[in-house]
Design an enzyme around this catalytic site. Structure first.
Site, PDB file in Angstrom:
ATOM      1  N   TYR A 171       0.887  -1.280  -0.050  1.00  0.00           N
ATOM      2  CA  TYR A 171       0.037   0.075  -0.029  1.00  0.00           C
ATOM      3  C   TYR A 171       1.000   1.273  -0.165  1.00  0.00           C
ATOM      4  O   TYR A 171       0.698   2.280  -0.688  1.00  0.00           O
ATOM      5  CB  TYR A 171      -0.877   0.100   1.184  1.00  0.00           C
ATOM      6  CG  TYR A 171      -2.162   0.981   1.205  1.00  0.00           C
ATOM      7  CD1 TYR A 171      -3.179   0.889   0.597  1.00  0.00           C
ATOM      8  CD2 TYR A 171      -1.885   2.210   2.210  1.00  0.00           C
ATOM      9  CE1 TYR A 171      -3.909   1.775   0.387  1.00  0.00           C
ATOM     10  CE2 TYR A 171      -2.677   3.223   2.164  1.00  0.00           C
ATOM     11  CZ  TYR A 171      -4.040   2.833   1.508  1.00  0.00           C
ATOM     12  OH  TYR A 171      -4.917   3.808   1.569  1.00  0.00           O
ATOM     13  N   ALA A 172       1.824   1.325   0.877  1.00  0.00           N
ATOM     14  CA  ALA A 172       2.819   2.236   0.845  1.00  0.00           C
ATOM     15  C   ALA A 172       3.377   2.721  -0.420  1.00  0.00           C
ATOM     16  O   ALA A 172       3.602   3.752  -1.093  1.00  0.00           O
ATOM     17  CB  ALA A 172       3.892   2.393   1.812  1.00  0.00           C
ATOM     18  N   LYS A 206       0.910   4.060  -2.870  1.00  0.00           N
ATOM     19  CA  LYS A 206       0.567   5.472  -2.627  1.00  0.00           C
ATOM     20  C   LYS A 206       1.623   6.410  -2.940  1.00  0.00           C
ATOM     21  O   LYS A 206       1.479   7.662  -3.286  1.00  0.00           O
ATOM     22  CB  LYS A 206       0.050   5.561  -1.121  1.00  0.00           C
ATOM     23  CG  LYS A 206      -1.388   4.866  -0.702  1.00  0.00           C
ATOM     24  CD  LYS A 206      -2.237   5.386  -1.671  1.00  0.00           C
ATOM     25  CE  LYS A 206      -3.977   4.915  -1.468  1.00  0.00           C
ATOM     26  NZ  LYS A 206      -4.743   5.364  -2.416  1.00  0.00           N
TER      27      LYS A 206
END
Length: 252
Positions: free
Chosen positions: A153-154, A157
């Protein structure tokens, strides 16, 4: 299509930040395509917009599937009008520590966040370039700065921030701005799911978050919708390639 009425596409708009954004853009006077993976899931948002006097269309599409994305954008153009605003909000979580993360955990998150934003931006920009006006807003996150259990996810993003800045350079000459909004702690179904994964009481998690946030409250989907509303406006025409952290305090 009403004369002069601009059209927005919001992905992942059945609930949470996406739903709040769709409602806000409709209140701003735009016709809104409410996109989610299942068209039936969009009904509540579409009905809320219609009840408030706005125009909305529910569209089902898997944002990671090129054929479905291109068909969705074509349908929006035919039924509402050529899209001028795109909010790439669709997102999923497949949290796990690196040593336990599966290929599917990684690929699913990259597919929805990064590939989804790529496909929708590519399909929608054609209409924006023709109109010589457009707004693309990508949803990043404070997790882009690093967050335990969210390597996928990081990375996605953070990737959206580079994607945003590059599109701002490429599309700027055609009157299209591209920005990213990076939410902090926002109370949604997704953050509730994170709490459940961590085996933490959601109310307790919110209380802890409040104590760490400068403005001493957690965020609401409407907080993000307000910022997106500004970035989608006529008045934001000189703001492009920016990442705005909407997190109740400074982030870097």
């Amino acid at each position: 299509m009403s004369e002069g009425q601009r059209v927005a596409i919001v992905t992942g708009a059945a609930r949470g930040i996406g739903a709040a954004t769709a409602r806000r853009l409709a209140a701003d006077g735009l016709a809104v395509a409410v996109v989610d993976i299942e068209e039936s899931a969009t009904k509540e948002t579409v009905d809320a917009i219609a009840a408030a006097g706005g125009r909305a269309l529910g569209v089902g599409a898997d944002v990671s599937d090129r054929t479905q994305v291109e068909a969705a954008v074509q349908r929006v153009a035919a039924e509402l009008g050529a899209p001028a605003v795109l909010v790439n909000n669709a997102g999923v979580l497949r949290d796990n520590l690196l040593f336990k993360m599966t290929d599917a955990d990684w690929d699913t998150v990259m597919g929805v966040h990064l590939r989804g934003a790529f496909l929708f931006s590519q399909a929608a920009q054609k209409h924006m370039v023709e109109q010589k006006w457009g707004r693309i807003v990508n949803l990043s996150s404070t997790s882009a700065l690093g967050n335990r259990g969210q390597a996928n996810y990081a990375a996605a993003k953070a990737g959206l921030q580079g994607f945003t800045k590059t599109l701002a350079i490429e599309l700027g000459p055609y009157g299209v701005t591209v920005n990213a909004v990076a939410p902090g702690f926002i109370v949604t179904d997704m953050t509730a799911a994170t709490a459940a994964r961590m085996k933490v009481d959601f109310e307790a998690l919110q209380k802890h978050a409040e104590s760490e946030i400068a403005v001493r409250r957690v965020g609401r989907p409407e907080d993000i919708a307000h910022t997106i509303s500004f970035l989608a406006s006529e008045g934001a025409s000189f703001v492009s390639g920016q990442v705005i952290y909407v997190a109740g305090g400074p982030k870097s």
